[in-house]
Design an enzyme around this catalytic site. Structure first.
Site, PDB file in Angstrom:
ATOM      1  N   GLY A   1       1.052  -1.049   0.241  1.00  0.00           N
ATOM      2  CA  GLY A   1       0.013   0.021   0.239  1.00  0.00           C
ATOM      3  C   GLY A   1       0.684   1.589   0.193  1.00  0.00           C
ATOM      4  O   GLY A   1       1.957   1.290   0.425  1.00  0.00           O
ATOM      5  N   CYS A   2       0.360   2.671  -0.074  1.00  0.00           N
ATOM      6  CA  CYS A   2       0.993   3.889  -0.332  1.00  0.00           C
ATOM      7  C   CYS A   2       1.527   4.124   1.055  1.00  0.00           C
ATOM      8  O   CYS A   2       2.789   4.500   1.430  1.00  0.00           O
ATOM      9  CB  CYS A   2      -0.328   4.136  -0.958  1.00  0.00           C
ATOM     10  N   TYR A   3       0.186   4.209   1.840  1.00  0.00           N
ATOM     11  CA  TYR A   3       1.027   4.564   3.570  1.00  0.00           C
ATOM     12  C   TYR A   3       2.193   3.153   4.178  1.00  0.00           C
ATOM     13  O   TYR A   3       3.213   4.329   3.841  1.00  0.00           O
ATOM     14  CB  TYR A   3      -0.293   4.961   3.838  1.00  0.00           C
TER      15      TYR A   3
END
Lengths: 349, 349, 349, 349
Positions: free
Chosen positions: D152-154
Site C-alpha cells: 500500500g501507499c501509506y
C-alpha cells in the site's frame, strides 16, 4: 551512436530545470555545463531537489564562457536583453544556439524596441535567426540554422490554434480575439509578491489585458502564414496552477463550413502522429491532459448560431511552450528523429 | 424592528449554504425552514459543518409545503425544471419568491424550451417575473414583485461589464466576445467525475465552448439595455479554484474615445458606494479581491493599437452571482437598505 | 454607544489586512491609524484591493508615533524583535497594546533569547504582559492588562487541543507528539522563493521538523495548565492552501477511559456557545469548516487498540490564530461581549 | 530482446492509467489487454485523454478472462475483495500476478477479516504471496513468486522511513507515531462528495484518525523487520493536492546517537543509486520533489532537546506507492534491471 554535447545558459530557472529533466535521460545527449548567476558553484540538485537523481552538474558563472568550447549546442534560457548580450559570443565560439528568450523572435529591430523598450544589441543576427516552431517552420531552415529563436509559450499556443485558418485565409484578419490563460510557472522562479501562493490561490486574474509583449510575435507569425498583415486582440490571464496554457481563439470565418469540414481542415493540416493532436468533435482540451509532455491539443468548434469559430488549444508552457520545443528544434538541427527524448506521456492527474 | 420570515427551498446545495451564511446573522431576518430532498430530517450543521455555529435548522422534505405558511419570502434554490414546478404553489400560498434557478429568467417560453430542452411548465408567470439585477433593473419593479428571477452568475458578470456600453449603444452589437472563467462551486455539490479534485487541479479547461445555456439570458439582458437585438459569442471555462468568476469581454467601439473617457463613462454609470466598483486605470480585477462579498470589480481598457475595448469583471459566483444578489433583491422587495446584511468585506487571502 | 479608538502597527501584512477586515464593520470601533514601513503614504485599498470597499486609511510611517495620541488600543502586528522596540513607547504614550508578535509571549527572557537568538529589549515588560488565550486565561487578567501578548497560531491550536488533558493531568507529560500543518499565509506576504505558488502547489512539505520557535510557547502554556514541566515533540508542515492550521496530537493517557468519557471531558471543559466547538464522535475537523471565522473545531478519539489518544484541532491561522483572537482580547479588555465583531460564519466552500 | 506480455485488470482507475503511462514507452513490454467494468468497449484514450498519444487499447470486460491467455504477467489494479475473487483464476490460467489491492498483503486471514470486515476468499494463497517492497524484501523471493502483493501507499512510506530503526531494534516498539498526509488521487476516481474540488480545496483534513486499514500492514512489516511485535499509532490526513504522500514518524530511540550517526545508519542501510534517497542534514522532503517518479526521499533528524527522533518520507502514491513499485516488482520477477522503465525524473514544478 552520436553524442550531442550541449550546454545550458541560465539553468536555475524553471525552463533550465526542465531542460535538464528532458535531456538527462537521453543517451545521445551529454550536458557539458549549466550556468547560473545566482547559484554559481552549487549543484543543480541543490537548486532543484527533484533533480537529485539526475546528472551531477555544478553550475558555473554566467560570464565564464570557456565552458562553451567543444559544445555542439547551447540552450540559452536567459531573460531577454541578457540573452542578446550573450548569444553573439556563443556563436563566435562555434556553438549553435537555441535561444529561449524573446530576443531573436522578432525580425524587425524597431518592433523589438517599441515593445521591449530597449534597442536591440545584436540586430545583425535578426535576419539569420530561424523562428523554430517546427509544425509551422520549414524543417530545412531549422536544420541548417546556427541560431534558432525558440517561440514564446503564448505565441506557440496561438499560432498552432490559428495556423490552418490563416494559412488558408479563411477568417477576417482584423477580428481575431485571443484570450489566453497561463499557469504561474510562466512567471518564473524569482520571488515576487504577485506570484506568492497566498496571492494566486483562488485568485484567477487578468494581467496585461492590453499590450502584452507576446502580441507582436503572434502577429508576425500569423502574418507570415497568411501573407497579409494580421492584427490581433490578445489578453492573458493567470491561472491558479503551476503549469499549462489554454488559449481560446474567437474568430470570424470568411466562408461558411460545417463543423465536420473545419475538423477535416485541421486534421489534414496537422496530420497524425505529430505533437499536435486535433481532438474529435465533442471533446475539449484541458491543461492536465498535456502536463509534462510536448503535445498540443486542439479543438475547433463552429458556433452555428452566430457564425463565429472557436479554436481552443492547450500545451504545457514549460515543455511545448519552452524546453520541449527547444529539444524538438535540437533534434531537427542534428538530424535526429523529431520526437526523440520527447516521448514521455503526460502526467495525469 | 421588522422581521422578515423567510424559507429556503433546496438548502443543501452550495447556494443554500451560502444563503444561510448571509441570513443567519441578520437580526431582521428569521429563517423559518430549509428543505432538502436528499437530506430531509438532517440538521444543516450535519450537511454543512461550517454552519455548526449558525442557527439550528432541520431540513424538511421538499414536497411538504405546509412550512411555507406565514413566510414572507421563499428563496428557491432548486435546480431548473424542479423550480418551475414548485414556484407556482409557493406564490399561491402567499409567499413572495426569489427564484435562483434559470426557470423564470427568460421571458419567451419558446426560447426557454429551445435552450433547456423542455417545455415551460408555468409560462403564465414569465411576464410577471422581474429579472432582479438591481444595478440594471428598476428598483420599483423589484419592490412590488411577487416573483423575482435572480440572474445567473455568468450573466451577472457579463451584463455588469457591458451595460454602460450597450445602454449607450457605443459598440458593434454583433461583435461581442464574452470569455468567462468560473470556479468549481458553480458546478454544484453533486458528486461527478469531472469535478473531483484530482481532475480539476492543474486542469484548467474549456467546456461548452459553444451553446452554453446562459447565452440567451445574456443576449436578452443586453438587448433590453440597447433596445436592439444583440448577439454574443460566449464561452465558459473551469478554473481550478472553488469560488469566483472572471469575465473578459472583447468588443469593438463604434466611437473613438480615450481611456479616461471610457473610465469616466463607467464611473458615472455605476456611481460610488454601490456593489459595482470600477477600478482605477492600471488596476485589473482578481477573483480573490471579491471572495465572499457581494461586490463586482470592473476594469475597462482601450487597446489603442487595435481599437478594441476590453472590459474585465469579477464577482463571487455564490454571492453576487447567486445568494448575495438574492438577499439584495430581498432588501429592495422589503424596503430595506440595499446593502443590509451584505456589508462583510471580502476574505483575502 | 462606546467607541474604541484603535491603531494598527504593521498593517500591510496579512494579519494587518485581517484586522481591518474584522474591525471595519464594527460600529463601536474606530481605526485611527495604520502604519507600514514599505507602503507609507499609500491607502490600504492599494495594498489590499479587497479592502477597496472598506474604510479609507492612508498608511503612516512606522516611526511616526504621534498618531498614537488619543488611541485606546494599538494592535501591534510587527515582526518579532521590531515589536519589542516599539511596544514600550506605545505604552508610554498611554495606549494599551495587543501585541501579535512573539516578543511578549515567553515569560523568561533567557528562554526567549535561546530560541530567538537575540537578547530581549524590554524584559521589564515580560512579567506584566498577559498571555491572551481567552479560553485558557483568566479574563480578569486580560481585562486589566496594559499589554496582552496574543498567542501564536500553532500554540493556539495545540493548547486548545490539549488543555483539558493537561489541566487534569491525564496524560504522560513527556510523550506528547504535536504534528501541525499550516497554510502559507502564516509565512507572511514578503516575497520568497519557498512560498511561490509554483513551489507550494502539489508540494506538501515538512519544515523545521525540529526546533520550531513556537515550541517553548507551547511548552510554557501546557506546563502552566498542568502545574508541572511538560515537554513536547512539535513538527510543523506546509499545506498547499492559503489559510488554516490543523494540529494532530498523539498522546498517552495515564488512565483508561471510553470514547464517550473523553468526549464528555472535552465538552464539559469548553462548554457550549464559545469559540471552541467539540465535534461529536465520528466527525473530524477540516480547515475549510472554520475558514474566515474565529472558531476552533476539536475532535478527541481514543485508539482502543493501542491505548493512545488522538486530538485534532483546526482553526484559521489569521483569525483565531492571530487577528480574530486579538479582537477577542480587545473585547475582554474593554468590557464588551467576547464575540462582538466575530460572529461571521465561516466561508465554505 | 525479450518482450514481457502483460495485462491490466482494472485499468480505468488512476493506478491503471499510471501503469499504462509507465509501460507504454517500454520497448520490452507489450500491453496485451486492459479491462474495465464501467468502460468496457471504450478506448483508454477516451477514459484518459492524456493517454491519447499512447498505445491504442480498447478496454475489455472484467469477467472475460480469455484475454489472459499468453500473458506473462497480469497487474491486478482492482478494489480489494474484487481482487481476491479474480486472482486465483489468473494464476490458474498461467499468468503471474502483481496484485495492487490489499487482498494479499496481510498474511493472517483472520487479521484481514478483522480489518476489512469480510472473510478472505483465497486464504490458500496468503502464505504463497510475496510482499513486494523491493528495498526490504529478498529479491530472490520476488523473482520466483507467482503472486506478488504490491504494498500500500501509506505502508510503503512508513516502512521505508522506519526500516533501518526497526531492523536494528533501535527504538521503543510501542511508541511509534506515524502521521501521514496524502493527496486525493489515493481516494480513487469514483465520484464522491468528499473528494470534489470545492470540498478539498483549502480544506486539509483528518480522516480515519484511528483504525485505518493500512495499520495492520504497517505493523506486520515493522514486526518482520524487528523480529518482535510492533504496534503503531497511525493517522492519515487528506492534502489539497492530487499526488504525493508525506509521512512523519515520531519515535523514541533506545540509544543515544548524534545526528551524523543516525544519518550514517540510514545512508548505509539504503546505499546509493536506488530508489530511496536519504537527504543530507538540513534538507527536508517535499512531495513535489518526487512527483511522477518512483523515488522516495527520506530525512532523519534527532531532536536533541527531547531525545525523540523524527523521520520524514515522501513518495508519489501512484508511482512508488502503486504502479511504479508494481513495475519495479515486474522487473525483478523477469530478471530485468530493477529501474528499467522507471528512470523518468520527477516533474517539478
Amino acid at each position: 551512436m552520436m553524442t550531442i554535447k550541449v550546454g545550458i545558459q541560465g539553468a536555475s530557472g524553471y525552463t533550465g530545470g526542465e531542460l535538464v529533466r528532458l535531456l538527462a535521460r537521453d543517451p545521445e545527449v551529454s550536458i557539458q555545463f549549466a550556468t547560473s548567476q545566482r547559484f554559481a558553484g552549487q549543484p543543480m540538485s541543490a537548486i532543484f531537489p527533484h533533480l537529485g537523481n539526475g546528472p551531477e552538474l555544478i553550475c558555473t558563472p554566467l560570464d565564464d564562457l570557456s565552458v562553451v568550447e567543444g559544445c555542439d549546442l547551447v540552450f540559452c534560457a536567459l531573460p531577454h536583453v541578457t540573452s542578446m548580450e550573450v548569444v553573439p559570443e556563443l556563436l563566435q565560439r562555434g556553438a549553435r544556439v537555441v535561444d529561449l528568450s524573446a530576443d531573436f523572435r522578432i525580425v524587425e529591430a524597431e518592433t523589438y524596441q517599441s515593445w521591449y523598450g530597449v534597442a536591440h544589441k545584436a540586430p545583425q543576427l535578426l535576419s539569420e535567426a530561424v523562428y523554430g516552431l517546427p509544425e509551422l517552420t520549414d524543417h530545412a531552415e531549422i536544420k541548417k540554422a546556427r541560431l534558432v529563436a525558440n517561440p514564446g509559450c503564448y505565441p506557440t499556443s496561438a499560432l498552432l490554434a490559428l495556423a490552418p485558418l490563416l494559412y488558408n485565409r479563411l477568417i477576417e484578419p482584423d477580428c481575431i480575439v485571443i484570450d489566453s490563460k497561463s499557469g504561474t510557472s510562466g512567471a518564473g522562479r524569482s520571488p515576487s509578491q504577485g506570484t506568492l501562493f497566498s496571492e494566486v490561490q483562488e485568485g484567477f486574474k487578468s494581467y496585461k489585458a492590453v499590450g502584452h509583449r507576446h502580441t507582436p510575435e503572434i502577429e508576425q507569425g500569423l502574418s507570415r502564414l497568411s501573407g497579409e498583415k494580421v492584427s490581433v486582440r490578445f489578453s492573458p490571464h493567470l491561472i491558479p496552477q503551476s503549469r499549462g496554457i489554454l488559449t481560446t481563439c474567437h474568430v470570424k470565418p470568411l466562408v461558411q463550413r460545417s463543423g465536420q469540414e473545419w475538423q477535416a481542415l485541421y486534421e489534414s493540416y496537422y496530420g497524425k502522429g505529430g505533437f499536435v493532436r486535433v481532438l474529435s468533435q465533442g471533446n475539449l482540451p484541458a491543461t492536465n491532459h498535456v502536463r509534462g509532455s510536448n503535445h498540443c491539443h486542439l479543438s475547433v468548434i463552429v458556433d452555428e448560431r452566430t457564425g463565429w469559430l472557436v479554436v481552443v488549444s492547450v500545451l504545457d508552457n514549460l515543455v511545448k511552450g519552452a524546453a520541449g520545443q527547444a529539444v524538438q528544434n535540437m533534434n531537427i538541427m542534428f538530424g535526429r528523429e523529431e520526437a526523440k527524448g520527447l516521448d514521455q506521456l503526460p502526467l495525469f492527474p
